[in-house]
Design an enzyme around this catalytic site. Structure first.
Site, PDB file in Angstrom:
ATOM      1  N   ILE A 162       0.691  -1.058   0.205  1.00  0.00           N
ATOM      2  CA  ILE A 162      -0.171  -0.001   0.056  1.00  0.00           C
ATOM      3  C   ILE A 162       1.101   0.847   0.279  1.00  0.00           C
ATOM      4  O   ILE A 162       2.022   1.563   0.305  1.00  0.00           O
ATOM      5  CB  ILE A 162      -0.595  -0.061   1.369  1.00  0.00           C
ATOM      6  CG1 ILE A 162      -1.493  -1.109   1.236  1.00  0.00           C
ATOM      7  CG2 ILE A 162      -1.537   0.952   0.827  1.00  0.00           C
ATOM      8  CD1 ILE A 162      -2.430  -1.663   2.671  1.00  0.00           C
ATOM      9  N   CYS A 163       0.053   2.121  -0.713  1.00  0.00           N
ATOM     10  CA  CYS A 163       1.017   3.806  -0.558  1.00  0.00           C
ATOM     11  C   CYS A 163       2.596   3.860  -1.177  1.00  0.00           C
ATOM     12  O   CYS A 163       2.338   3.425  -2.217  1.00  0.00           O
ATOM     13  CB  CYS A 163       1.041   4.480   0.860  1.00  0.00           C
ATOM     14  SG  CYS A 163       1.827   5.850   1.099  1.00  0.00           S
ATOM     15  N   ALA A 164       3.422   3.190  -0.765  1.00  0.00           N
ATOM     16  CA  ALA A 164       4.662   3.910  -0.927  1.00  0.00           C
ATOM     17  C   ALA A 164       5.797   2.357  -1.525  1.00  0.00           C
ATOM     18  O   ALA A 164       5.900   2.158  -1.665  1.00  0.00           O
ATOM     19  CB  ALA A 164       5.551   5.111   0.087  1.00  0.00           C
ATOM     20  N   TYR A 174       1.507   5.528  -4.355  1.00  0.00           N
ATOM     21  CA  TYR A 174       1.255   6.767  -3.843  1.00  0.00           C
ATOM     22  C   TYR A 174       1.538   7.343  -5.181  1.00  0.00           C
ATOM     23  O   TYR A 174       2.571   7.547  -5.805  1.00  0.00           O
ATOM     24  CB  TYR A 174       2.186   6.996  -2.721  1.00  0.00           C
ATOM     25  CG  TYR A 174       1.785   8.337  -2.294  1.00  0.00           C
ATOM     26  CD1 TYR A 174       1.011   8.901  -1.821  1.00  0.00           C
ATOM     27  CD2 TYR A 174       2.756   9.332  -2.786  1.00  0.00           C
ATOM     28  CE1 TYR A 174       0.801  10.372  -1.042  1.00  0.00           C
ATOM     29  CE2 TYR A 174       2.883  10.610  -1.971  1.00  0.00           C
ATOM     30  CZ  TYR A 174       1.934  11.001  -1.451  1.00  0.00           C
ATOM     31  OH  TYR A 174       1.579  12.495  -0.949  1.00  0.00           O
TER      32      TYR A 174
END
Length: 126
Positions: free
Chosen positions: A93-95, A114
């Site tokens: 998730i995200c980065a 992200y």
């Protein structure tokens, strides 16, 4: 949010969850997230026997600092490779897709991350 939301949702669904600390050294199981929230892990990743322990899914939460720690953890990368070889699920998730998966050649062909890091994965995805 990534850690607390996923952990809480899985626990509510009666899923057995292992919250493992990656990096940090020492005996402390306290994990500090990018915005200062703290969690107490159940174990250190280094203390798990990953040849014997099989996970239905390995989930990497976001946060740039955490993602950098994950990316540099040889044991975690080996566990992710085992997941992929065994055709078991993994998520980032995200980065983490850009910093962990892409950097270690583990990014699937369909992925997102992200927005500020999207340029790091565009050459690897469909």
């Amino acid at each position: 949010i990534e850690t607390s939301g996923i952990f809480d949702t899985l626990i509510r669904g009666d899923v057995q969850v292992t919250l493992a600390k990656v990096g940090g050294g020492g005996d402390s199981l306290t994990c500090q997230m990018s915005r200062g929230m703290k969690f107490v892990a159940e174990t250190h990743l280094e203390s798990l026997d990953l040849q014997e322990t099989k996970f239905d899914i390995i989930i990497l939460p976001g946060g740039f600092g955490g993602a950098k720690t994950f990316a540099g953890c040889k044991k975690l990368i080996a566990a992710l490779k085992q997941q992929i070889e065994a055709k078991r699920w993994y998520a980032a998730i995200c980065a983490s897709p850009a910093i962990v998966l892409e950097t270690n050649g583990l990014l699937p062909k369909k992925a997102t991350c992200y927005p500020a890091l999207h340029s790091k994965i565009t050459h690897s995805i469909e």
